[in-house]
Design a protein around this motif. Structure first.
Motif, short mmCIF file in Angstrom:
data_model
loop_
_atom_site.label_atom_id
_atom_site.label_comp_id
_atom_site.label_asym_id
_atom_site.label_seq_id
_atom_site.Cartn_x
_atom_site.Cartn_y
_atom_site.Cartn_z
N SER A 193 46.59 51.01 40.91
CA SER A 193 46.44 52.03 39.91
C SER A 193 45.18 52.98 40.37
CB SER A 193 45.84 51.38 38.86
OG SER A 193 46.02 52.57 37.68
N ASP A 237 40.61 48.12 26.65
CA ASP A 237 39.47 47.87 28.00
C ASP A 237 38.92 49.34 27.98
OD1 ASP A 237 41.71 49.68 28.45
OD2 ASP A 237 41.60 49.04 30.52
N THR A 283 54.65 45.15 39.58
CA THR A 283 53.43 45.41 38.84
C THR A 283 52.89 46.72 39.03
OG1 THR A 283 52.72 43.12 38.73
CG2 THR A 283 50.86 44.61 38.58
N TRP A 314 52.04 50.40 36.61
CA TRP A 314 52.67 51.33 35.59
C TRP A 314 53.53 52.59 36.17
CZ3 TRP A 314 52.66 49.31 31.00
CH2 TRP A 314 53.12 50.03 29.83
N SER A 318 49.24 42.11 31.82
CA SER A 318 47.94 42.24 31.88
C SER A 318 47.52 43.09 30.79
CB SER A 318 47.62 43.12 33.24
OG SER A 318 48.69 44.24 33.24
N SER A 327 46.38 40.83 43.56
CA SER A 327 45.75 41.95 42.64
C SER A 327 45.54 43.02 43.51
CB SER A 327 44.63 41.30 41.96
OG SER A 327 43.86 42.56 41.19
N THR A 346 43.87 45.62 42.10
CA THR A 346 42.84 46.40 41.36
C THR A 346 41.21 46.00 41.42
OG1 THR A 346 42.98 44.94 39.22
CG2 THR A 346 44.32 46.87 39.51
N LYS A 385 46.91 36.18 41.91
CA LYS A 385 47.14 35.85 40.73
C LYS A 385 48.47 34.87 40.74
CE LYS A 385 45.39 39.61 38.59
NZ LYS A 385 45.34 40.45 37.37
N TYR A 420 51.28 33.48 38.14
CA TYR A 420 52.04 33.76 36.85
C TYR A 420 53.05 32.67 36.63
CZ TYR A 420 50.61 38.15 38.10
OH TYR A 420 49.79 39.45 38.51
#
Ligand code: G16
Length: 540
Positions: free
Chosen positions: A19, A277, A344, A346, A365, A486, A488, A496, A498
């Motif tokens: 992002s 956030d 993953t 947006w 998330s 990740s 970010t 990560k 899951y």
């Protein structure tokens, strides 16, 4: 108006992640660091002369200084109209809305989202296109190329622009417009939701606590929840944006919004606890002593979406990122609607939303959104819950338990392994990828691996391909683990993991329900071997 050219040299660490570009604040303060990124973005775009650029920011340390530079560069690069939030504030979803509302060419958002802020915290920048959504990979790849070649940028000579008052100023041949960050967004939410029904809910004594985490959503929440919808004064806590977010980690989850979680599990718990956030695109929902997992939340929104006026007759389908539990798939199956699984980020939802393949999307998330703006939207998601509760007169716990009864429960957990060594983390993922072919049919801790592969994705609309988006390990029909890095973090790395387990028993403690899967996954990953003992582990 004096436009001057500044010679510069590239920074080779500059790249765009999940992002945008996020780094430590100090790195951004290096000479020409921000300017290089902004000019590279402009150099990658075509046909923006005379057009509108929106600039948003979550108010974190460095925000105002960056906005001043970007306005001056945008004018020097010939943008005709620059829209910026008063005092430099505009949440990410509100920026997305302002872009489409004003038919802007695009927007620059200054945020590192849920990452901590301040001198020792993080800063970030991303570019959104005319749809209001994040720039697609095809464009961010060009940004990166330009950033690695840049040798000059353009800027104008002028005093700093006053961003404290709403109104227009003419600078050279461009107009700089300072807007109230809350006004248009509130008006849009009024068009989407049944505000009267939500008002009645509050009139009947419904209590809510919203934690803005000292970040950008405070002014939005105070206005919308307290002033417009009638939630009790004081329902919004930590509602004044502070440049370092008061030293906290502004990420709404069980680890970082602990005070709110403690309140939700206390005898004085309000009917609803919610949080957003740093930049306002994530959200968390808790009922009385009841945490709503983001994957379950997405499924509840899907099941009830047509109860919200804006979506009546407009639930086309849904999408979730691959690491998000599949409760929403079960709802879509029953409603006979399509459900997509994306990587993953947006940006992967954009084409599906724009082309009416889906109405709703979300991620583990703590993000959810719809075609109302092309970003995830925290306040919107909380308003969805309020509207659904006002309509059904049910609590979050009742809504979620009814859903589990109907479909079974998918237990979800994300385990984050933070390490200082990006190299070691990459080594872990690489060695796992190399092992993949030999994994299927192996029995580990009473589970049989039936499938193991890298997750590659072809966008159903644009046919763009994204490869290597994580490792997926399937243990029969009810258990799945996914592993990815990740995108970010600003330094080091986070691996990560899951975990998803489907069960007909709906009352197990999450840890217990996931115990076998968790052990099996640990066996395969052997984290201590690759990351050493100094990893920090958090679970969400
Ligand atoms: C960003 C993206 C989200 C994505 C998240 C993943 O969130 O906008 O779509 O789910 O990153 O983060 P990570 O790569 O750390 O798992 P945000 O809220 O940070 O912009």
């Amino acid at each position: 108006m004096d436009i001057f050219t500044v010679e510069t040299k590239p920074y080779l660490d500059q790249s765009f992640g999940t992002s945008g570009l996020r780094r430590k604040s100090d790195i951004f303060r290096q000479e020409n660091y921000l300017e290089n990124i902004v000019q590279s973005i402009f150099d990658s775009l075509q046909g923006f002369e005379g057009q509108t650029l929106v600039i948003g920011g979550d108010g974190r340390y460095g925000n105002n200084e960056a906005i001043q530079k970007i306005i001056k560069m945008a004018i020097a690069n010939q943008f005709g109209h620059i829209i910026v939030g008063q005092n430099g504030l505009l949440s990410t979803p509100a920026t997305s809305h302002v872009i489409t509302l004003n038919q802007a060419f695009g927007g620059i958002i200054l945020t590192a989202s849920h990452n901590p802020a301040g001198k020792n915290g993080d800063f970030g920048i991303k570019y959104n296109i005319a749809t209001g959504g994040p720039a697609p990979e095809s464009l961010t790849n060009i940004f990166i190329q330009k950033m690695h070649q840049i040798d000059r940028y353009w800027m104008i000579h002028t005093n700093d622009i006053d961003l404290s008052n709403v109104g227009e100023q003419t600078i050279g041949s461009s107009i700089v417009e300072v807007i109230d960050p809350v006004y248009d967004y509130t008006h849009y939410m009024e068009q989407i939701f049944d505000f009267n029904a939500i008002r009645k809910l509050f009139q009947k004594g419904f209590k809510m606590t919203y934690d803005a985490m000292n970040a950008v959503t405070g002014p939005y929440a105070k206005h919308i929840f307290e002033e417009v919808l009638g939630a009790q004064e004081g329902s919004v806590i930590r509602g004044t944006p502070i440049p370092d977010f008061g030293g906290i980690h502004p990420e709404p989850n069980l680890t970082y919004a602990k005070e709110l979680v403690d309140l939700a599990y206390s005898p004085s718990a309000p009917d609803l606890c919610a949080a957003s956030d740093g930049d306002g695109d994530r959200y968390m929902i808790l009922g009385k002593s009841f945490f709503v997992n983001p994957a379950d939340s997405l499924a509840i929104l899907a099941e009830n979406m047509e109860k919200i006026p804006f979506y009546k007759g407009r639930f086309y389908g849904a999408a979730r990122s691959m690491p998000t539990g599949g409760a929403v798939d079960l709802v879509c199956q029953r409603l006979k609607k399509d459900c997509y699984q994306t990587p993953t980020g947006w940006k992967f939802f954009g084409s599906l939303l724009e082309n009416q393949k889906i109405s709703l999307c979300g991620e583990e998330s703590f993000g959810a959104g719809s075609f109302h703006v092309m970003e995830k939207d925290g306040i919107w998601a909380i308003l969805c819950w309020l509207n659904i509760m006002a309509d059904t007169q049910k609590t979050p716990e009742e809504l979620v338990r009814n859903m589990w009864k109907r479909y079974g429960r998918i237990y979800n957990q994300t385990i984050n392994y933070d390490t200082d060594s990006a190299e070691k983390a990459k080594h872990l993922i690489d060695s796992l990828s190399a092992k993949l072919v030999s994994l299927p049919q192996k029995n580990i801790k009473n589970l049989t691996i039936t499938e193991a592969h890298l997750f590659d994705y072809t966008d159903p609309v644009t046919k763009a391909q994204s490869t290597n988006q994580g490792v997926l390990i399937q243990f029969g029909p009810n258990d799945q683990a996914m592993i990815r890095l990740s995108g970010t973090v600003s330094s080091g790395a986070t691996v990560k993991v899951y975990l998803h387990h489907k069960d007909t028993q709906t009352d197990l403690a999450t840890e217990k329900a996931l115990a076998t899967l968790s052990e099996a996954t640990q066996d395969i990953l052997n984290i201590p071997k690759y990351l050493g003992k100094n990893v920090r582990i958090t679970k969400t």
